[in-house]
Each structure stands twice: as structure tokens, then as C-alpha cells.
Design an enzyme around this catalytic site. Structure first.
Site, PDB file in Angstrom:
ATOM      1  N   HIS A   1     -18.716   2.691  14.313  1.00 41.06           N
ATOM      2  CA  HIS A   1     -19.718   3.556  14.928  1.00 41.06           C
ATOM      3  C   HIS A   1     -20.200   4.611  13.941  1.00 41.06           C
ATOM      4  CE1 HIS A   1     -18.862   1.755  18.880  1.00 41.06           C
ATOM      5  NE2 HIS A   1     -17.631   1.662  18.405  1.00 41.06           N
TER       6      HIS A   1
ATOM      7  N   GLU B   1      -7.948   8.567  -9.324  1.00 38.22           N
ATOM      8  CA  GLU B   1      -7.308   9.418 -10.317  1.00 38.22           C
ATOM      9  C   GLU B   1      -6.715   8.573 -11.445  1.00 38.22           C
ATOM     10  OE1 GLU B   1      -5.270  13.663  -9.864  1.00 38.22           O
ATOM     11  OE2 GLU B   1      -3.929  12.064  -9.189  1.00 38.22           O
TER      12      GLU B   1
ATOM     13  N   LYS C   1      -9.294  23.517 -13.232  1.00 38.86           N
ATOM     14  CA  LYS C   1      -8.192  24.475 -13.081  1.00 38.86           C
ATOM     15  C   LYS C   1      -8.372  25.657 -14.027  1.00 38.86           C
ATOM     16  CE  LYS C   1      -4.653  20.998 -11.921  1.00 38.86           C
ATOM     17  NZ  LYS C   1      -3.378  20.392 -12.380  1.00 38.86           N
TER      18      LYS C   1
END
Length: 557
Positions: free
Chosen positions: A390, A359, A518
Site C-alpha cells: 500500500h 556500509e 563526525k
């Protein structure tokens, strides 16, 4: 290798070109050769600060590399930029704000001025307010509507109001108060808060609404759901103020929600969300541990800040980590960076650092608003060891794209259990060694022959077992994870991100890229709630998805 950036100053361009040539000159170097030519490499390439020790000897860098990287930092104005941040200059220029999360952990009496006003008294006042509140809760004096003390705390926030506090609470589990359990709700997905509330008692639950503006969509939706649950399960309007507090700069909106003004903890414009755990946003941390531990968290971060401010660039931990990242990202072609904490309580640290980094430096224009012609923020990812071994370690060892790695290990554990911690450490050390050393075709073939495999079969299988090696990593160790070392660790990465932002000439403290989504979400929501709402403004794909949602929820055509 990228062309010389045209948006850097002339001195930095020269340093950049020198590094480009150096990258070409050392293209065939192997990290192991650096150890062979320098018996004291481990000592020379290790550094201790604020309770952390960084071993950066397993990097694809020699002394000339480091000299040239430090020269680039100098020519880009690193020292001046560091001083400007700590002095409270408005380096977040697109929003006209200072960047002073560092002041939150500065215990000195030295004034820090914002618009001519010393902000230290406000910070001390906020800490005192937190101290009083946390003390009441821990002593059982903060009572719910039915007269019972608080046992559960639900922090409602998103982004920096969520990830930082959650990581700290999880990492400090050995220091938890016995009678308090902290829960975190962030996602607007209703299942997040629904599952959290399932086993809670409204009589003994406290909610912390974490929103600077008190308008954040996800946080408000979850807070309203929590409020409705509290009232539905027996709580009263009169008792609401005993069960809801806020961290916000919008006191009036918090009061409108039903929160007493005296229970609104402050936030300031000069603290960005992803850097806010050091503020009252860290209230869940203080409630889960205590204020003494919270202050130790601040002290650890302050110790790293002091190192960052005062250490020479060539002996400066955030600078070295940041510049090595620049080396890999801009000169050697790596496009991601993996963070591997070998400690289960740090499982979510990579997610927090992902936000801090991506960000901050996921930007395509420089501070002057000009499009950059070089790579900026890398993709940050990772997870707890040994789980990752793994999963994605296969790619780290044999994938066609190599990824620099940071290994993080506390040398001691709070929960000794047989050989567990030695096994954990052995895996951590082995992974960094394997990345560097690799395994040649000849060695792979010989191991198969020694195991009794036929020559023909060994010849077929050996190429699949080759590990290229020469893949770089840092290893960060500390005696243990405690509030001080955790604070130092998080601050280290914050400052590393700042260093890289300076080199790329970015504003690392705004986040305009999140705004468009947004805005579009606000326009799409009415279309999902009202079947009569037109979707003509949407692109065909989005309109079709809206219609599919309507049909799935029994409201489509």
C-alpha cells in the site's frame, strides 16, 4: 550497460565482457519463457541450506547466465577470498585487521589464529561470562540498588551495536522471557532516550553501554543522560555498578564511568560493528530470550557459514544471491534492491541489512586505492509485507526503473489467527507472480470490458492498468522464524555482501566515509553552544543554519 572495468584482473575482465555480450543477447528474454522451455526450472533453481530454501527461478537468468556468473566469481578469486576470511587473514587491510565475526559462531575446536594467537578461548570465555550474567538476571539474583530484580534492560548503542540486536530481539518475540523487556536507544536526539525512560523504574532498570572505544559520541551522550536520570530518580553512586554494564574494549573508560571491570564484556578489533550481534553486543538478545536461544542463533549462522565455505559456487546460496545481484546491478542497470519480509517481527530486518550492505560496499575505490569505473553498492531498502503493498509496490510494478526483490516468508506462524497467515502468504506469492507475469494491454482492456465498461472508456483506462512484468525476484522461505533460522538468514545476507565485495575488489570491512561528518560535527557543536564562537570556517549555507539554530534557541543575534 557499463564498460569493461579496467581495475579487475585479466581473467575477470574476460568473464565480465562475456556477461556484457550475454546481457545484450538476452535483452528481450522474458522470465516466463524460461519456464516454458524448462519444465523443471523450479526444481533446478531452488536450493536449501541451514533451514532456508531459496527459490531463484523468477530471475532474469538462464543456465548460461548462471554459468557465466559463476565463471566471473571463479576468475575473481572467490574461493580463495572465502578461505582467507575464515582463516583470519587481515583482509581488512586498511585497518590491518582480520575479519572474524564467523569465529564467534564457530563451535568447532579448530583454532582460529590472530597474530599467532588462538582466539577461540577468548570467545568461549566471553560466552561463559554472558551465560553467568544472563542466568543471574533471569533467576532474579542480579539485584538493583534497592534489592529488587531487573525487569527492564536498556541497550544504548548505535549502528551495528543497535540494529542487529534490535532486529533479533524483535524477530524472536515468541521466545521472550516474561519478566524482561528490552529497550533500545541509539539516536543522539534527546527525545529517543527521554521517551524510553519515561515509564521506567530506576530500581529495576539495567543499562548496557555498547561502544567498542567507549568514545562514540551518541552512545556516550545517551549513557550520561541515563546515568543522570538514575541518580536523579533515587539511585546512588554506590549502586551504579548494579545498573550499568558495558560491552567495550576500553575497560578503563568504562570503569571511569562507574562500571565494574568484571561487568565489562569484551569486544575485539576483528569484529566489525555491523557484524557484532554474534558477540557480547548480542547481550540484549540473550537477556530478552535466554542463552540457549542465543546459542541457537549462533548455530544457525554457523550452519550457513559451513554451507558458504564448502558448497560448490554453483550450488552456494550466498554466492548465487550475490552474483545475481551483480548481474542486475552491473549488467542490466538496476541501482537498488528491495527486501520484503512477510513477517511483522522482521519489520526492521531491511534496515539492518541496509547497514550491512551499504556500509560495506558503498565504496568508490578498490583495494589498491584506485577509483573504480563500475557501479558498486546498490541502494538497499524495504519493509514488512503487506504494508509495502500500500506504499512503494506501485513503483515496483509500474515504475520506470525496475528493482530486483527478495521476498522472505516463514511458512508457519507462532501466532495463528484464523486465516491471517494464509492471507499473508497469498499476498507474498501473488506479489512475486505479479512482478514476473505482469498484465498486458489486451488483458487489461478485456477485463474492463468483461466488467461492463464501455469500449471507449475501456480504451482510455486500459493503459493505466498495464503491468510490464519481467521483473525479477527471489523467494526465501523457512518453516518458521526461530533462533536457528534467524541466524542463518542474517548470515546469508552477510556472506552475500562479502561475495559482491570480492567481485568489485573492495574492502567491505572499513567505513572511512563516515569519518568526515563526525569531524565536522565536532567543530560545529561548539558554535551551537557558544554564541561567541566564530562561524567563519563554515561555508555560507552552514553558517546561516548555525545562526538560525541560535535564534531558535534564544541565543542568536
Amino acid at each position: 550497460m557499463q564498460d569493461t572495468p579496467q581495475t579487475l584482473n585479466d581473467k575477470a575482465k574476460e568473464s565480465w565482457r562475456a556477461l556484457q555480450q550475454h546481457a545484450a543477447d538476452t535483452a528481450n528474454d522474458h522470465i516466463l519463457d524460461y519456464f516454458h522451455s524448462d519444465p523443471s526450472r523450479v526444481q533446478s533453481y531452488s536450493l536449501t541450506a541451514a533451514g532456508l530454501t531459496l527459490d531463484y527461478s523468477k530471475n532474469r537468468a538462464n543456465s548460461i547466465t548462471l554459468e557465466k556468473l559463476v565463471k566471473l566469481a571463479e576468475d575473481a578469486g572467490m574461493k580463495r577470498s572465502i578461505d582467507a576470511m575464515f582463516a583470519g587473514e587481515p583482509i581488512n587491510h586498511t585497518e590491518g585487521r582480520a575479519v572474524l565475526h564467523t569465529a564467534l559462531r564457530d563451535s568447532s575446536d579448530t583454532p582460529v589464529l590472530v597474530d599467532g594467537q588462538d582466539i577461540k578461548p577468548e570467545i568461549r570465555s566471553a560466552l561463559a561470562q554472558m551465560e553467568r550474567f544472563v542466568s543471574k538476571v533471569h533467576r532474579g539474583e542480579w539485584l538493583g540498588y534497592s534489592g529488587k530484580p531487573i525487569n527492564d534492560v536498556v541497550s544504548i548503542g548505535i549502528g551495528g551495536s543497535y540494529l542487529g540486536p534490535r532486529v533479533a530481539v524483535e524477530a524472536l518475540r515468541p521466545y521472550w522471557q516474561e519478566n524482561i523487556r528490552c529497550h533500545f536507544v541509539s539516536n543522539v536526539d534527546g527525545s529517543d532516550i527521554a521517551y524510553t525512560l519515561e515509564n521506567l523504574n530506576p530500581e529495576t532498570t539495567l543499562f548496557i553501554v555498547q561502544s567498542k572505544s567507549f568514545t562514540t559520541q551518541e552512545t556516550l551522550a545517551n549513557s550520561m543522560t541515563a546515568r543522570e536520570w538514575y541518580l536523579r530518580e533515587g539511585g546512588s553512586e554506590a549502586g551504579l555498578s548494579k545498573h550499568f554494564v558495558a560491552v567495550s574494549s576500553n575497560v578503563q573508560r568504562a570503569r571511569d564511568f562507574g562500571i565494574d571491570a568484571e561487568n565489562v564484556f569484551p569486544m575485539w578489533d576483528w569484529v566489525g560493528g555491523r557484524y557484532s550481534l554474534w558477540s557480547a553486543i548480542g547481550l540484549p538478545i540473550a537477556l530478552q530470550v535466554d542463552m540457549k536461544a542465543f546459542r541457537e542463533l549462533l548455530a544457525g549462522a554457523e550452519a550457513m557459514d559451513q554451507h558458504f565455505k564448502t558448497a560448490p559456487l554453483e550450488q552456494n546460496m550466498p554466492v548465487l544471491m550475490g552474483m545475481l545481484g551483480i548481474w542486475y546491478h552491473n549488467f542490466l542497470g538496476a541501482d537498488s534492491y528491495v527486501i520484503l519480509p512477510y513477517d511483522q517481527t522482521l519489520e526492521n530486518l531491511p534496515a539492518h541489512l541496509q547497514q550491512v550492505d551499504m556500509e560495506s560496499n558503498g565504496k568508490g575505490v578498490n583495494r589498491a586505492g584506485i577509483g573504480v569505473d563500475y557501479a558498486t553498492g546498490p541502494i538497499i531498502w524495504g519493509g514488512a509485507g503487506t504494508n509495502g503493498q500500500h506504499a512503494y509496490h506501485q513503483l515496483l510494478h509500474q515504475g520506470t526503473r525496475w528493482t530486483p526483490a527478495d521476498f522472505i516468508l516463514p511458512l508457519k506462524t507462532h501466532k495463528p489467527a484464523g486465516r491471517h497467515h494464509a492471507m499473508l502468504a497469498s499476498n507474498c506469492f501473488a506479489q512475486s507472480q505479479a512482478l514476473m507475469c505482469g498484465k498486458s494491454l489486451e488483458k487489461a482492456r478485456q477485463e474492463l470490458l468483461d466488467a461492463g465498461m464501455s469500449s471507449e472508456r475501456a480504451e482510455e483506462l486500459a493503459p493505466h492498468k498495464v503491468i510490464p512484468g519481467n521483473r525479477p525476484s527471489n523467494t526465501l522461505v523457512m518453516d518458521e522464524i526461530n533462533p536457528h533460522t534467524l541466524g542463518a538468514l542474517i548470515a546469508l545476507y552477510e556472506q552475500k555482501v562479502f561475495v559482491q565485495g570480492v567481485i568489485w575488489n573492495l574492502n567491505s570491512f572499513d567505513q572511512w566515509g563516515v569519518e568526515l561528518g563526525k569531524q565536522l560535527s565536532d567543530s560545529i557543536l561548539p558554535m551551537l553552544l557558544d554564541t561567541g564562537a566564530s562561524t567563519d570556517a563554515l561555508d555560507p549555507s552552514s553558517a546561516a543554519l548555525v545562526e538560525r539554530f541560535r535564534r531558535a534557541n534564544g541565543s542568536g543575534s
